[in-house]
Design an enzyme around this catalytic site. Structure first.
Site, PDB file in Angstrom:
ATOM      1  N   SER A 172       0.677  -1.171   0.011  1.00 51.24           N
ATOM      2  CA  SER A 172       0.045   0.089   0.033  1.00 51.24           C
ATOM      3  C   SER A 172       0.875   1.297   0.092  1.00 51.24           C
ATOM      4  O   SER A 172       0.228   2.519  -0.236  1.00 51.24           O
ATOM      5  CB  SER A 172      -0.791  -0.113   1.322  1.00 51.24           C
ATOM      6  OG  SER A 172       0.114  -0.175   2.475  1.00 51.24           O
ATOM      7  N   GLY A 173       2.222   1.020   0.302  1.00 48.74           N
ATOM      8  CA  GLY A 173       2.929   2.236   0.337  1.00 48.74           C
ATOM      9  C   GLY A 173       2.866   2.949   1.860  1.00 48.74           C
ATOM     10  O   GLY A 173       3.379   3.985   1.818  1.00 48.74           O
ATOM     11  N   THR A 174       2.205   1.960   2.531  1.00 45.73           N
ATOM     12  CA  THR A 174       2.042   2.732   3.967  1.00 45.73           C
ATOM     13  C   THR A 174       3.306   3.170   4.584  1.00 45.73           C
ATOM     14  O   THR A 174       3.354   4.248   5.308  1.00 45.73           O
ATOM     15  CB  THR A 174       1.278   1.702   5.009  1.00 45.73           C
ATOM     16  OG1 THR A 174       0.017   1.481   4.553  1.00 45.73           O
ATOM     17  CG2 THR A 174       1.437   2.108   6.294  1.00 45.73           C
ATOM     18  N   ASP A 205      -2.219  12.109  13.712  1.00 55.51           N
ATOM     19  CA  ASP A 205      -3.042  12.917  14.042  1.00 55.51           C
ATOM     20  C   ASP A 205      -3.104  14.206  13.194  1.00 55.51           C
ATOM     21  O   ASP A 205      -4.409  14.880  13.179  1.00 55.51           O
ATOM     22  CB  ASP A 205      -3.424  12.940  15.601  1.00 55.51           C
ATOM     23  CG  ASP A 205      -3.499  11.829  16.226  1.00 55.51           C
ATOM     24  OD1 ASP A 205      -4.174  10.815  15.736  1.00 55.51           O
ATOM     25  OD2 ASP A 205      -2.928  11.764  17.676  1.00 55.51           O
ATOM     26  N   SER A 208      -5.376   8.542   4.580  1.00 56.00           N
ATOM     27  CA  SER A 208      -4.971   7.002   4.847  1.00 56.00           C
ATOM     28  C   SER A 208      -3.990   6.900   3.683  1.00 56.00           C
ATOM     29  O   SER A 208      -4.052   7.585   2.692  1.00 56.00           O
ATOM     30  CB  SER A 208      -6.105   5.933   4.460  1.00 56.00           C
ATOM     31  OG  SER A 208      -5.628   4.599   4.285  1.00 56.00           O
ATOM     32  N   HIS A 255      10.009  -6.280 -46.110  1.00 60.99           N
ATOM     33  CA  HIS A 255      10.830  -7.755 -45.892  1.00 60.99           C
ATOM     34  C   HIS A 255      12.402  -7.502 -45.843  1.00 60.99           C
ATOM     35  O   HIS A 255      12.996  -8.408 -46.243  1.00 60.99           O
ATOM     36  CB  HIS A 255      10.205  -8.748 -46.620  1.00 60.99           C
ATOM     37  CG  HIS A 255       8.778  -8.829 -46.961  1.00 60.99           C
ATOM     38  ND1 HIS A 255       7.821  -9.690 -46.235  1.00 60.99           N
ATOM     39  CD2 HIS A 255       7.998  -8.229 -47.646  1.00 60.99           C
ATOM     40  CE1 HIS A 255       6.758  -9.537 -46.434  1.00 60.99           C
ATOM     41  NE2 HIS A 255       6.525  -8.546 -47.479  1.00 60.99           N
ATOM     42  N   SER A 277      35.334   1.551 -30.355  1.00 60.16           N
ATOM     43  CA  SER A 277      35.895   0.077 -30.119  1.00 60.16           C
ATOM     44  C   SER A 277      37.317   0.253 -29.237  1.00 60.16           C
ATOM     45  O   SER A 277      38.261   1.360 -29.479  1.00 60.16           O
ATOM     46  CB  SER A 277      36.205  -0.750 -31.476  1.00 60.16           C
ATOM     47  OG  SER A 277      37.155  -1.491 -31.025  1.00 60.16           O
ATOM     48  N   SER A 278      37.259  -0.626 -28.334  1.00 57.79           N
ATOM     49  CA  SER A 278      38.650  -0.721 -27.513  1.00 57.79           C
ATOM     50  C   SER A 278      39.673  -1.205 -28.290  1.00 57.79           C
ATOM     51  O   SER A 278      40.911  -1.370 -27.935  1.00 57.79           O
ATOM     52  CB  SER A 278      38.301  -1.296 -26.094  1.00 57.79           C
ATOM     53  OG  SER A 278      37.993  -2.752 -26.535  1.00 57.79           O
ATOM     54  N   LYS A 295      37.042   2.808 -35.411  1.00 61.37           N
ATOM     55  CA  LYS A 295      35.823   2.458 -35.502  1.00 61.37           C
ATOM     56  C   LYS A 295      34.623   3.269 -34.711  1.00 61.37           C
ATOM     57  O   LYS A 295      35.065   3.671 -33.595  1.00 61.37           O
ATOM     58  CB  LYS A 295      35.597   0.916 -35.060  1.00 61.37           C
ATOM     59  CG  LYS A 295      34.205   0.234 -35.480  1.00 61.37           C
ATOM     60  CD  LYS A 295      34.336  -1.364 -35.055  1.00 61.37           C
ATOM     61  CE  LYS A 295      33.065  -1.967 -35.683  1.00 61.37           C
ATOM     62  NZ  LYS A 295      32.032  -1.924 -34.714  1.00 61.37           N
ATOM     63  N   ASN A 298      30.489   3.724 -33.750  1.00 59.12           N
ATOM     64  CA  ASN A 298      29.356   2.758 -33.504  1.00 59.12           C
ATOM     65  C   ASN A 298      28.112   3.953 -33.376  1.00 59.12           C
ATOM     66  O   ASN A 298      28.212   4.896 -32.959  1.00 59.12           O
ATOM     67  CB  ASN A 298      29.641   1.808 -32.308  1.00 59.12           C
ATOM     68  CG  ASN A 298      30.386   0.800 -32.736  1.00 59.12           C
ATOM     69  OD1 ASN A 298      30.918   0.608 -33.953  1.00 59.12           O
ATOM     70  ND2 ASN A 298      31.142   0.267 -31.493  1.00 59.12           N
ATOM     71  N   GLU A 330      21.691   2.912 -29.928  1.00 61.63           N
ATOM     72  CA  GLU A 330      21.663   1.600 -29.000  1.00 61.63           C
ATOM     73  C   GLU A 330      21.296   1.890 -27.673  1.00 61.63           C
ATOM     74  O   GLU A 330      20.695   0.999 -26.992  1.00 61.63           O
ATOM     75  CB  GLU A 330      23.519   1.126 -28.966  1.00 61.63           C
ATOM     76  CG  GLU A 330      23.748   0.305 -30.426  1.00 61.63           C
ATOM     77  CD  GLU A 330      25.171   0.153 -30.416  1.00 61.63           C
ATOM     78  OE1 GLU A 330      25.899   0.159 -29.340  1.00 61.63           O
ATOM     79  OE2 GLU A 330      25.755  -0.335 -31.359  1.00 61.63           O
TER      80      GLU A 330
HETATM   81  O1  LIG Z   1      -1.868   2.502   5.718  1.00 63.30           O
HETATM   82  C1  LIG Z   1      -3.151   2.742   5.685  1.00 63.30           C
HETATM   83  O2  LIG Z   1      -3.738   4.133   5.869  1.00 63.30           O
HETATM   84  C2  LIG Z   1      -4.023   1.690   5.495  1.00 63.30           C
HETATM   85  C3  LIG Z   1      -3.350   0.269   5.309  1.00 63.30           C
HETATM   86  O3  LIG Z   1      -2.867   0.398   3.755  1.00 63.30           O
HETATM   87  C4  LIG Z   1      -4.467  -0.728   5.195  1.00 63.30           C
HETATM   88  O4  LIG Z   1      -5.262  -0.798   4.520  1.00 63.30           O
HETATM   89  O5  LIG Z   1      -4.069  -1.848   6.205  1.00 63.30           O
END
Ligand SMILES: O=C(O)C[C@H](O)C(=O)O
Length: 463
Positions: free
Chosen positions: A100-102, A128, A135, A184, A314-315, A320, A322, A327
């Site tokens: 979730s990237g939490t 808070d 979320s 072709h 080329s080394s 040469k 390229n 590439e």
């Molecule tokens: O991290 C959150 O806000 C929620 C979390 O991803 C969850 O759904 O458990």
């Protein structure tokens, strides 16, 4: 860590030792220890997008009475610094972390809480205050969409436009350079080098068109849906207000999700965008490969064009040179195609109310946008702009192609024309020589003037 090097931080699971100088707190530290996977951190663009969301949320929380004005202002100011890149060293987390990237959301919350507390001189709480009305489940996916929109609008579209302009200039410069077409990989009727470059430019412009078509869905945000899309723990009007604030502060085309449950659980807009990135990559691959073949040689290849000499190739083989930029383009393409496969797989990880492969989707979409942008500019500036045509060789190939017999179909018929083509190849004669030799003019099939007109390779390119 020695006692001088750490401090004790606390979260709902207990105490954690955190490096003394870190702005992050307990939850980030747990994630640092849980996910030492790849050493790849989430990208700068992504951190900036998270910070911009936190700033917008703080501002709207204050307007709607959720936060005191001074707390919100301190969070928003700190977020401005994070968005600018002043605190990148405070974002230590690996891409491969909670789906979730939490962890990265909490990393952002903790760093902003510390910075805002220092400003205010009283505690600011990561959950808070900084995470108020949010979320990870709406913030983190929104941050990917914001960063992707920013990258597409400000990085990739301008870079592709730059490349298209460069190709269009060459299309004009090479308008009169006639060469053998190839189908072709075999000799076909003539085209101009300008027509080929015009086709390349059009492919790039269509890529821009495809990106612009996908943008409305990339810019649709789940923000305000909080945990499951219902918007629990938000004040009324929060979603629309925070997205409007974000759109105003970023100047990006961002809109509220038309359906918060779709937007919460699916990342289809990003899968779509990644598919478009793959199309663009495939276009660049075709162009690069044509340029590699057309410039092959210098003695034993096609040698129709010359790419700018950038570095010894080329080394071991002296002298040469390229086609190094094409590439590099091809390797970017390989990466983008691979990234797209990872994004598609990640996109399928939407279970009920949440996709749980968000960080890997972010990593791949944002990397593809970035490397396509940088390579497009390099391609234009270090390769396309310096291409020169070998006009004489191009014309020689065009005139020696057996397929230039094609306009004679209407005078002598397909089967006789095929005999002419085969005889010209077998006896190493020109088409014109064979036509004269086979007596079609004496037989009244066509006049010499008609033969000249029919075998004019340049006019074959504009029938
Ligand atoms: O991290 C959150 O806000 C929620 C979390 O991803 C969850 O759904 O458990």
């Amino acid at each position: 860590m020695s006692e001088q090097e750490y401090r004790i931080e606390h979260d709902s699971m207990g105490d954690v030792r955190v490096p003394a100088s870190a702005k992050w707190r307990a939850q980030t530290q747990r994630a640092v220890e849980n996910f030492p996977v790849s050493g790849q951190r989430i990208s700068r663009a992504h951190i900036a997008a998270l910070a911009r969301i936190k700033a917008a949320a703080a501002t709207v929380n204050a307007k709607l009475g959720v936060l005191d004005g001074d707390v919100a202002a301190a969070i928003a100011e700190a977020a401005g610094e994070v968005a600018r890149g002043d605190w990148d060293n405070q974002f230590p987390l690996d891409v491969f972390q909670t789906g979730s990237g939490t962890s990265s959301n909490m990393n952002t919350n903790e760093v902003l809480a510390s910075l805002a507390s220092e400003r205010l001189g009283r505690p600011v709480h990561p959950n808070d205050h900084v995470n108020a009305s949010q979320s990870s489940n709406d913030v983190f996916p929104s941050s990917i969409h914001v960063a992707a929109t920013q990258g597409i609008v400000h990085e990739l579209v301008p870079a592709l436009d730059h490349l298209a302009v460069s190709l269009e200039r060459k299309a004009t410069a090479f308008a009169g350079v006639v060469k053998s077409g190839r189908t072709h990989l075999m000799d076909a009727t003539p085209v101009t080098l300008g027509q080929e470059f015009g086709g390349y430019a059009a492919a790039v412009r269509l890529g821009i068109e495809r990106l612009n078509a996908a943008l409305p869905r990339v810019g649709e945000l789940p923000l305000g849906g909080t945990a499951v899309g219902t918007g629990i723990n938000t004040p009324p009007g929060f979603s629309a207000a925070v997205i409007a604030e974000l759109a105003a502060t970023t100047g990006l085309p961002l809109t509220e999700a038309r359906n918060h449950f779709e937007a919460q659980a699916s990342r289809d807009g990003l899968v779509e965008a990644s598919g478009v990135l793959r199309v663009i990559a495939i276009s660049l691959y075709k162009i690069s490969n044509d340029l590699r073949w057309a410039s092959s040689g210098p003695r034993a290849g096609l040698g129709e064009i010359r790419l700018p000499d950038l570095q010894p190739g080329s080394s071991i083989m002296p002298g040469k040179v390229n086609p190094v930029i094409p590439e590099a383009v091809c390797q970017v393409v390989a990466q983008v195609v691979g990234n797209d496969a990872a994004v598609a797989f990640g996109g399928s990880a939407g279970n009920f109310e949440l996709n749980v492969m968000l960080p890997v989707i972010a990593r791949n979409v944002l990397e593809s946008i970035h490397i396509l942008s940088t390579i497009s500019r390099l391609f234009a500036d270090r390769c396309i702009d310096g291409i020169a045509a070998d006009e004489e060789r191009c014309r020689r190939y065009a005139e020696s192609s057996p397929s230039i017999v094609t306009p004679l179909n209407k005078y002598i018929g397909y089967e006789e024309a095929a005999k002419v083509a085969k005889q010209s190849l077998a006896e190493e004669k020109t088409i014109r020589e064979v036509v004269l030799e086979r007596g079609y003019i004496q037989a009244g099939k066509l006049t010499e003037a008609e033969l000249d007109a029919a075998l004019d390779v340049l006019s074959m390119t504009h029938p």
